[in-house]
Design a protein around this motif. Structure first.
Motif, mmCIF file in Angstrom:
data_model
loop_
_atom_site.group_PDB
_atom_site.id
_atom_site.type_symbol
_atom_site.label_atom_id
_atom_site.label_comp_id
_atom_site.label_asym_id
_atom_site.label_seq_id
_atom_site.Cartn_x
_atom_site.Cartn_y
_atom_site.Cartn_z
ATOM 1 N N ASP A 99 1.007 -1.033 0.047
ATOM 2 C CA ASP A 99 0.121 0.330 0.087
ATOM 3 C C ASP A 99 1.444 1.481 0.021
ATOM 4 N N GLY A 100 2.064 1.428 0.032
ATOM 5 C CA GLY A 100 3.136 2.133 0.004
ATOM 6 C C GLY A 100 3.792 2.711 -0.678
ATOM 7 N N TYR A 101 3.964 1.776 -2.481
ATOM 8 C CA TYR A 101 4.082 2.090 -3.495
ATOM 9 C C TYR A 101 5.907 2.022 -3.624
ATOM 10 N N ASN B 293 1.354 11.792 -7.089
ATOM 11 C CA ASN B 293 0.586 12.463 -5.870
ATOM 12 C C ASN B 293 -0.810 12.608 -6.449
ATOM 13 N N ARG B 294 -1.407 13.689 -5.712
ATOM 14 C CA ARG B 294 -2.537 14.010 -6.092
ATOM 15 C C ARG B 294 -3.271 15.202 -6.581
ATOM 16 N N HIS C 77 -1.603 8.699 -7.529
ATOM 17 C CA HIS C 77 -0.183 8.230 -7.464
ATOM 18 C C HIS C 77 -1.132 7.470 -8.842
ATOM 19 N N HIS D 144 9.234 5.583 -6.299
ATOM 20 C CA HIS D 144 8.762 5.969 -5.135
ATOM 21 C C HIS D 144 8.774 5.362 -3.914
ATOM 22 N N TYR E 162 12.030 3.779 -0.716
ATOM 23 C CA TYR E 162 12.045 4.657 0.451
ATOM 24 C C TYR E 162 13.492 4.182 0.645
ATOM 25 N N ASP F 2 5.451 16.062 4.276
ATOM 26 C CA ASP F 2 5.141 15.026 2.950
ATOM 27 C C ASP F 2 4.490 16.179 2.062
ATOM 28 N N GLN G 159 8.814 15.952 -3.937
ATOM 29 C CA GLN G 159 8.625 15.398 -2.425
ATOM 30 C C GLN G 159 8.588 14.756 -1.899
ATOM 31 N N TYR H 113 8.902 12.375 1.768
ATOM 32 C CA TYR H 113 7.398 12.246 2.450
ATOM 33 C C TYR H 113 8.589 11.087 3.359
ATOM 34 N N MET I 179 3.727 7.188 7.248
ATOM 35 C CA MET I 179 1.993 5.982 6.916
ATOM 36 C C MET I 179 2.213 4.968 7.631
ATOM 37 N N GLU J 291 11.257 12.060 -3.641
ATOM 38 C CA GLU J 291 10.114 11.719 -5.682
ATOM 39 C C GLU J 291 10.165 12.910 -6.588
HETATM 40 C C1 BGC Z 1 2.621 10.742 -0.450
HETATM 41 C C2 BGC Z 1 2.443 10.433 0.166
HETATM 42 C C3 BGC Z 1 1.661 9.355 0.333
HETATM 43 C C4 BGC Z 1 2.446 7.629 0.407
HETATM 44 C C5 BGC Z 1 1.736 7.214 -0.173
HETATM 45 C C6 BGC Z 1 3.278 9.515 -1.378
HETATM 46 O O1 BGC Z 1 4.039 10.283 -1.982
HETATM 47 O O2 BGC Z 1 2.889 11.734 -1.073
HETATM 48 O O3 BGC Z 1 1.057 11.809 0.671
HETATM 49 O O4 BGC Z 1 0.637 8.668 1.057
HETATM 50 O O5 BGC Z 1 3.208 8.512 -0.883
HETATM 51 O O6 BGC Z 1 2.830 5.789 0.010
#
Ligand code: BGC
Length: 348
Positions: free
Chosen positions: A68-70, A80-81, A106, A176, A178, A249, A285, A287, A291, A312
């Motif tokens: 769920d976190g890519y 992003n959004r 995403h 994406h 980490y 974020d 970005q 982040y 989460m 990112e």
């Molecule tokens: C976003 C976060 C999001 C996360 C999901 C990031 O690129 O900025 O808001 O929760 O991706 O893994």
């Protein structure tokens, strides 16, 4: 550079996932999956010579299918959004899938992170490609995308993003990954890792993490990373933007450039590993894994909040709703090209 290829596993619906490993003569290596173009492992030497895996990830396909976190994935069509899951281009409104409350995140339900990309080894590079059909996930234009990963003897991982569409469309590709420069299995958060971001300003987000058309100077705020500081130093400060993001974020404003320039330096005081990020993109970005859940990662290590940070490189989120932001429109037939390089060493 040696390139090897092996079966990584199978998806729940029986499709094969292949892992490609690019290894340098000193043993540093990166493993990339054709599933999502995912950077699965990235091992680079620490100051004491130990090869250290600096990216979070999973050691089986199921991990990525539930991801769920890519983790490590390519993101598209739009990183992003996007506000209210819609945008207007050439007078036509395009509705998108709302997968983050009322917003689109995403690339939607089946973004580029879920695709199995066509993969070819060319010299020291892995060339991934896909064709995203017209109106896939609601975006116009048949889009042909090529992403080239190249790893070299200097432990630099270059990502070259290229695309062309047969109709006007919008595009914002990124990766994406980490990072945890103390090692993905170190069990430490990234809060003591230091960061420099060459940005005078960042873009604000609302309480849903949606970027809005407000550019805030970093001066005098917890977002001032112009001089290197630990990620965690100011993260708990009383600041409405940190509250909205649950930590960092946010999109940092790098300015528009055709040149590849160094915009970020990160460092782990534990391993001595430095990471430099160079990009042609106008934003990045940060982040801080606010989460990230306690799922088991590679080799049975549990992750958790702030055990990785993402950088990112991107165009700004939600740009179609924010006319003053750099354009994300890709005209029919026009070449899209952006490059980002993540370089690793034990010297600044
Ligand atoms: C976003 C976060 C999001 C996360 C999901 C990031 O690129 O900025 O808001 O929760 O991706 O893994």
């Amino acid at each position: 550079m040696a390139v090897t290829k092996k079966l990584f596993g199978k998806t729940a619906d029986g499709r094969e996932v292949t892992a490609f490993t690019l290894t340098g003569s000193e043993g540093a290596y990166v493993t990339i999956l054709d599933l999502g173009g995912t950077i699965q492992t990235l091992k680079v030497p620490a100051a004491d010579g130990t090869l250290t895996d600096v990216v979070l990830g999973y050691d089986d396909v199921a991990g990525y299918e539930q991801n769920d976190g890519y983790f490590g994935a390519l993101i598209g069509r739009y990183g992003n959004r996007i506000a209210n899951s819609r945008f207007t281009l050439n007078g036509v409104e395009y509705p998108l899938y709302a997968n983050d409350k009322h917003n689109h995140l995403h690339g939607g339900k089946e973004g580029f992170d879920k695709k199995i990309w066509a993969a070819e080894v060319e010299g020291d590079s892995l060339v991934l490609s896909c064709v995203s059909p017209d109106m896939e996930e609601g975006y116009p234009g048949t889009l042909t995308v090529t992403v080239i990963y190249t790893f070299n003897e200097k432990n630099e991982l270059a990502i070259d993003y290229r695309a062309v569409s047969d109709k006007d469309t919008i595009l914002n590709l990124t990766n994406h990954a980490y990072f945890n420069l103390s090692g993905e299995g170190s069990g430490t958060t990234v809060e003591d890792q230091e960061l420099m971001i060459a940005a005078e300003a960042y873009t604000a987000v609302d309480e849903y993490g949606l970027t809005v058309e407000q550019v805030i100077p970093v001066e005098g705020t917890p977002f001032d990373f112009r001089t290197m500081k630990p990620i965690g130093r100011d993260i708990a400060m009383d600041d409405v933007q940190l509250k909205n993001g649950g930590g960092y974020d946010h999109n940092f404003v790098l300015g528009e450039s055709d040149e590849l320039r160094r915009v970020v330096v990160a460092h782990s005081p534990r391993t001595g590993i430095y990471m430099g990020v160079c990009t042609t993109q106008p934003g990045v970005q940060l982040y801080t894994g606010n989460m990230t859940g306690d799922r088991l990662g590679k080799s049975g290590h549990a992750y958790g909040k702030r055990t990785g940070f993402c950088l990112e490189t991107q165009h700004y989120p939600n740009s179609m709703a924010c006319p003053s932001f750099p354009s994300v429109v890709l005209k029919a037939g026009e070449a899209y090209e952006e490059v980002t390089v993540y370089g690793f060493s034990c010297e600044k």
